[in-house]
Design a protein around this motif. Structure first.
Motif, PDB file in Angstrom:
ATOM      1  N   SER A 179      -0.355  -5.918   3.637  1.00 24.33           N
ATOM      2  CA  SER A 179       1.107  -5.849   3.565  1.00 24.33           C
ATOM      3  C   SER A 179       1.579  -4.529   4.169  1.00 24.33           C
ATOM      4  CB  SER A 179       1.581  -6.018   2.117  1.00 24.33           C
ATOM      5  OG  SER A 179       1.004  -5.028   1.274  1.00 24.33           O
ATOM      6  N   VAL A 180       2.335  -3.731   3.407  1.00 25.39           N
ATOM      7  CA  VAL A 180       2.902  -2.500   3.964  1.00 25.39           C
ATOM      8  C   VAL A 180       1.822  -1.434   4.111  1.00 25.39           C
ATOM      9  CG1 VAL A 180       4.651  -0.721   3.687  1.00 25.39           C
ATOM     10  CG2 VAL A 180       5.109  -3.025   2.856  1.00 25.39           C
ATOM     11  N   MET A 181       1.720  -0.873   5.317  1.00 22.74           N
ATOM     12  CA  MET A 181       0.748   0.189   5.590  1.00 22.74           C
ATOM     13  C   MET A 181       1.413   1.562   5.677  1.00 22.74           C
ATOM     14  SD  MET A 181      -2.554  -0.722   6.134  1.00 22.74           S
ATOM     15  CE  MET A 181      -3.220   0.320   7.421  1.00 22.74           C
ATOM     16  N   LEU A 182       2.573   1.628   6.332  1.00 27.54           N
ATOM     17  CA  LEU A 182       3.237   2.899   6.590  1.00 27.54           C
ATOM     18  C   LEU A 182       4.743   2.758   6.364  1.00 27.54           C
ATOM     19  CD1 LEU A 182       1.297   3.687   9.863  1.00 27.54           C
ATOM     20  CD2 LEU A 182       1.121   5.037   7.786  1.00 27.54           C
ATOM     21  N   ALA A 183       5.410   3.873   6.201  1.00 26.89           N
ATOM     22  CA  ALA A 183       6.814   3.888   5.811  1.00 26.89           C
ATOM     23  C   ALA A 183       7.760   3.846   7.013  1.00 26.89           C
ATOM     24  CB  ALA A 183       7.100   5.142   4.991  1.00 26.89           C
ATOM     25  N   ALA A 184       9.024   3.511   6.699  1.00 22.89           N
ATOM     26  CA  ALA A 184      10.104   3.745   7.652  1.00 22.89           C
ATOM     27  C   ALA A 184      10.392   5.241   7.693  1.00 22.89           C
ATOM     28  CB  ALA A 184      11.351   2.982   7.226  1.00 22.89           C
ATOM     29  N   SER A 185      10.819   5.717   8.845  1.00 25.25           N
ATOM     30  CA  SER A 185      11.088   7.149   9.008  1.00 25.25           C
ATOM     31  C   SER A 185      12.486   7.333   9.577  1.00 25.25           C
ATOM     32  CB  SER A 185      10.057   7.785   9.944  1.00 25.25           C
ATOM     33  OG  SER A 185      10.367   9.131  10.185  1.00 25.25           O
ATOM     34  N   ASP A 186      13.395   7.872   8.755  1.00 23.48           N
ATOM     35  CA  ASP A 186      14.758   8.165   9.179  1.00 23.48           C
ATOM     36  C   ASP A 186      15.003   9.667   9.093  1.00 23.48           C
ATOM     37  OD1 ASP A 186      15.089   5.389   9.365  1.00 23.48           O
ATOM     38  OD2 ASP A 186      15.826   5.241   7.314  1.00 23.48           O
ATOM     39  N   ARG A 187      16.076  10.134   9.697  1.00 29.22           N
ATOM     40  CA  ARG A 187      16.371  11.562   9.661  1.00 29.22           C
ATOM     41  C   ARG A 187      17.882  11.773   9.660  1.00 29.22           C
ATOM     42  NH1 ARG A 187      15.388  10.387  15.058  1.00 29.22           N
ATOM     43  NH2 ARG A 187      16.724  11.441  16.587  1.00 29.22           N
ATOM     44  N   PHE A 188      18.288  12.955   9.243  1.00 31.51           N
ATOM     45  CA  PHE A 188      19.716  13.252   9.260  1.00 31.51           C
ATOM     46  C   PHE A 188      19.970  14.693   9.664  1.00 31.51           C
ATOM     47  CE2 PHE A 188      18.262  13.870   4.863  1.00 31.51           C
ATOM     48  CZ  PHE A 188      18.734  15.134   4.555  1.00 31.51           C
ATOM     49  N   ASN A 189      21.103  14.893  10.311  1.00 28.58           N
ATOM     50  CA  ASN A 189      21.645  16.218  10.621  1.00 28.58           C
ATOM     51  C   ASN A 189      22.965  16.344   9.873  1.00 28.58           C
ATOM     52  OD1 ASN A 189      19.607  16.880  12.481  1.00 28.58           O
ATOM     53  ND2 ASN A 189      20.678  15.812  14.126  1.00 28.58           N
ATOM     54  N   LEU A 190      23.174  17.467   9.217  1.00 24.07           N
ATOM     55  CA  LEU A 190      24.368  17.659   8.407  1.00 24.07           C
ATOM     56  C   LEU A 190      24.976  19.028   8.707  1.00 24.07           C
ATOM     57  CD1 LEU A 190      26.295  16.935   6.075  1.00 24.07           C
ATOM     58  CD2 LEU A 190      24.566  17.864   4.495  1.00 24.07           C
ATOM     59  N   LYS A 191      26.262  19.034   9.000  1.00 22.68           N
ATOM     60  CA  LYS A 191      26.994  20.282   9.184  1.00 22.68           C
ATOM     61  C   LYS A 191      28.038  20.413   8.067  1.00 22.68           C
ATOM     62  CE  LYS A 191      28.513  21.527  13.293  1.00 22.68           C
ATOM     63  NZ  LYS A 191      29.400  21.586  14.507  1.00 22.68           N
ATOM     64  N   ILE A 192      27.938  21.487   7.294  1.00 21.42           N
ATOM     65  CA  ILE A 192      28.935  21.801   6.280  1.00 21.42           C
ATOM     66  C   ILE A 192      29.874  22.837   6.884  1.00 21.42           C
ATOM     67  CG2 ILE A 192      29.360  22.622   3.933  1.00 21.42           C
ATOM     68  CD1 ILE A 192      27.689  20.058   4.134  1.00 21.42           C
ATOM     69  N   VAL A 193      31.149  22.498   6.972  1.00 20.37           N
ATOM     70  CA  VAL A 193      32.123  23.365   7.618  1.00 20.37           C
ATOM     71  C   VAL A 193      33.064  23.949   6.563  1.00 20.37           C
ATOM     72  CG1 VAL A 193      33.953  23.558   9.348  1.00 20.37           C
ATOM     73  CG2 VAL A 193      32.023  21.988   9.711  1.00 20.37           C
ATOM     74  N   SER A 222      14.547  14.563   6.346  1.00 17.62           N
ATOM     75  CA  SER A 222      13.757  13.369   6.635  1.00 17.62           C
ATOM     76  C   SER A 222      13.779  12.445   5.429  1.00 17.62           C
ATOM     77  CB  SER A 222      12.316  13.772   6.960  1.00 17.62           C
ATOM     78  OG  SER A 222      11.485  12.637   7.088  1.00 17.62           O
ATOM     79  N   VAL A 223      13.840  11.145   5.695  1.00 12.99           N
ATOM     80  CA  VAL A 223      13.810  10.131   4.634  1.00 12.99           C
ATOM     81  C   VAL A 223      12.729   9.116   4.963  1.00 12.99           C
ATOM     82  CG1 VAL A 223      15.091   8.314   3.434  1.00 12.99           C
ATOM     83  CG2 VAL A 223      16.265  10.424   4.148  1.00 12.99           C
ATOM     84  N   ARG A 224      11.839   8.857   4.006  1.00 11.95           N
ATOM     85  CA  ARG A 224      10.765   7.877   4.177  1.00 11.95           C
ATOM     86  C   ARG A 224      10.891   6.804   3.098  1.00 11.95           C
ATOM     87  NH1 ARG A 224       7.098   9.980   8.087  1.00 11.95           N
ATOM     88  NH2 ARG A 224       8.170  11.813   8.926  1.00 11.95           N
ATOM     89  N   THR A 225      10.862   5.542   3.495  1.00 16.37           N
ATOM     90  CA  THR A 225      10.984   4.435   2.555  1.00 16.37           C
ATOM     91  C   THR A 225      10.040   3.302   2.952  1.00 16.37           C
ATOM     92  OG1 THR A 225      12.843   3.587   3.877  1.00 16.37           O
ATOM     93  CG2 THR A 225      13.385   4.886   1.918  1.00 16.37           C
ATOM     94  N   LEU A 226       9.735   2.453   1.964  1.00 15.31           N
ATOM     95  CA  LEU A 226       8.873   1.299   2.217  1.00 15.31           C
ATOM     96  C   LEU A 226       9.638  -0.020   2.230  1.00 15.31           C
ATOM     97  CD1 LEU A 226       5.747   2.163   0.032  1.00 15.31           C
ATOM     98  CD2 LEU A 226       6.099   2.604   2.466  1.00 15.31           C
ATOM     99  N   SER A 227      10.851  -0.028   1.666  1.00  8.75           N
ATOM    100  CA  SER A 227      11.610  -1.277   1.572  1.00  8.75           C
ATOM    101  C   SER A 227      12.971  -1.130   2.228  1.00  8.75           C
ATOM    102  CB  SER A 227      11.803  -1.679   0.107  1.00  8.75           C
ATOM    103  OG  SER A 227      12.684  -0.782  -0.548  1.00  8.75           O
ATOM    104  N   ASP A 228      13.510  -2.261   2.701  1.00 11.63           N
ATOM    105  CA  ASP A 228      14.842  -2.264   3.288  1.00 11.63           C
ATOM    106  C   ASP A 228      15.898  -1.917   2.245  1.00 11.63           C
ATOM    107  OD1 ASP A 228      13.849  -2.943   5.779  1.00 11.63           O
ATOM    108  OD2 ASP A 228      14.100  -5.098   5.464  1.00 11.63           O
ATOM    109  N   VAL A 229      15.663  -2.312   0.989  1.00 12.91           N
ATOM    110  CA  VAL A 229      16.615  -2.019  -0.084  1.00 12.91           C
ATOM    111  C   VAL A 229      16.772  -0.515  -0.261  1.00 12.91           C
ATOM    112  CG1 VAL A 229      17.012  -2.177  -2.566  1.00 12.91           C
ATOM    113  CG2 VAL A 229      16.243  -4.190  -1.298  1.00 12.91           C
ATOM    114  N   ASN A 230      15.664   0.198  -0.382  1.00 14.48           N
ATOM    115  CA  ASN A 230      15.732   1.649  -0.531  1.00 14.48           C
ATOM    116  C   ASN A 230      16.276   2.327   0.712  1.00 14.48           C
ATOM    117  OD1 ASN A 230      14.917   1.871  -3.149  1.00 14.48           O
ATOM    118  ND2 ASN A 230      12.818   2.468  -2.692  1.00 14.48           N
TER     119      ASN A 230
END
Length: 392
Positions: A184-198, A263-271
């Motif tokens: 089944s699941v072997m590795l995670a999804a890998s997302d990322r974000f950039n945030l500027k606080i002004v 960085s955000v790592r998840t295994l499911s579409d829900v998360n």
């Protein structure tokens, strides 16, 4: 020499050649899609092996070779992928074949993956002792460029009539001669974000006249850490890490903005969807509460790498015939790293497997090196997958 229950022994000359190819690739690393030298060398070797077709420029800079089996005709067409790109890391191994390109090295073992698939192709092109068709896929830009996605969207599977697809990756810490996978699941999804606080900059002695973005950022970082601990099912793993914070350059100046990366790592579409939504809500509401504003760019990267159960069984059985049943772990838990082979598994049934690299430095480390002792096991795996008794 690999213990081959299937009875096919690898020629020592082939293993020596594979080692030479691997070290040549290691000495000349290239990044992402800019793999002109590597791709040209791969294509030249494939043509020398007598492949039925060798196509370059697939997925911008990928190489694809076709080898048709000599046994009874069968419609089965199997794709096997090896990644070609290196990493922007200065090498610190001191090896005789160390990188000759400053600031770049094969720190993930893609040099070994290429040598393995080349060795298997050479053997299979010479013997033709299999049925169906092998399509060897040499892919660029695995390290963040999404080369697999580019190849798939460019019609790779349709163009070469690929029905199933497989890949391996070396794994430091696993003994040489062992394999590991799951169904089944072997590795995670890998997302990322950039945030500027002004906020509003000002003098450090008069903070009441400014809107200091630094405490705003502190509150946001703390709140983001509650997403995984309080908004995500503990039995559905996820990781959120703020990995970079930058603000200001002087002792006596309140800066006007803070830049954060994460960085955000998840295994499911829900998360995956829930965390993206919660990040947006948290940064916006906290910034507004302090009178600041937030500019968030959230990028979805590679999806989870999910094996198909039947293909995982077939691949695991091939590994067991190569290394022995006890040397193959078939139920490993997922790893929170990511891999763009996930795009191929979304489009065709297939499986991904880990190959033991021994007690080496970890992946992406400046002193990492692919273990040449593992080459024979990887080559034998692909030969067995194509020519073994169980091939469907």
């Amino acid at each position: 020499m690999v213990n081959r229950a299937a009875g096919i022994l690898l020629d020592n000359d082939l293993l020596r050649a594979a080692t030479e190819w691997r070290r040549e690739f290691h000495s000349h690393p290239e990044l992402l899609f800019d793999v002109a030298r590597t791709a040209a060398r791969v294509a030249d070797l494939l043509r020398r092996f007598g492949c039925d077709d060798v196509v370059t420029g697939v997925g911008r800079s990928g190489v694809v070779a076709v080898v048709r089996g000599g046994r009874a005709p069968e419609s089965r067409t199997i794709g096997i992928r090896a990644d070609m790109d290196a990493l922007p890391i200065p090498e610190a191994t001191g090896l005789p074949y160390a990188s000759t390109i400053p600031g770049m090295m094969h720190a993930c073992g893609h040099d070994g993956h290429m040598a393995i698939l080349l060795g298997a192709v050479k053997h299979l092109a010479e013997t033709r002792a299999f049925s169906g068709t092998l399509v060897a896929i040499f892919q660029p830009a695995e390290e963040g460029g999404g080369g697999a996605k580019v190849m798939v969207e460019g019609g790779l599977f349709e163009r070469f009539s690929i029905e199933e697809v497989y890949a391996l990756h070396n794994m430091p810490g696993m003994e040489v001669g062992t394999f590991a996978l799951s169904d089944s699941v072997m590795l995670a999804a890998s997302d990322r974000f950039n945030l500027k606080i002004v906020g509003t900059g000002g003098h450090a002695a008069r903070p009441h006249e400014a809107i200091d973005p630094i405490p705003v950022a502190n509150q946001i970082v703390s709140a983001l850490q509650t997403i995984v601990s309080r908004a995500v099912d503990a039995l559905d793993p996820a990781v959120l890490s703020v990995t970079s914070i930058h603000a200001g350059d002087a002792y006596n100046v309140i800066p006007s903005e803070v830049i954060l990366k994460g960085s955000v790592r998840t295994l499911s579409d829900v998360n995956r969807a829930k965390i993206e939504s919660r990040v947006g809500a948290i940064v916006t509401s906290i910034a507004e509460a302090f009178g600041a504003s937030a500019e968030l760019d959230y990028y979805r990267g590679y999806p989870p790498t999910v094996n198909h159960s039947n293909q995982a069984r077939v691949l695991g059985n091939a590994a067991a015939r190569v290394a022995g049943v006890a040397a193959v772990k078939r139920d490993i838990p997922p790893i929170m790293a990511a891999e763009d082979f996930s795009y191929m598994l979304q489009d065709r049934p297939g499986a991904f497997i880990f190959l033991g690299n021994g007690r080496t430095e970890p992946l992406h480390h400046p002193r990492y090196d692919f273990n040449d002792s593992a080459l024979s096991y990887g080559i034998a795996l692909w030969i067995e997958l194509m020519s073994g008794q169980e091939n469907c």
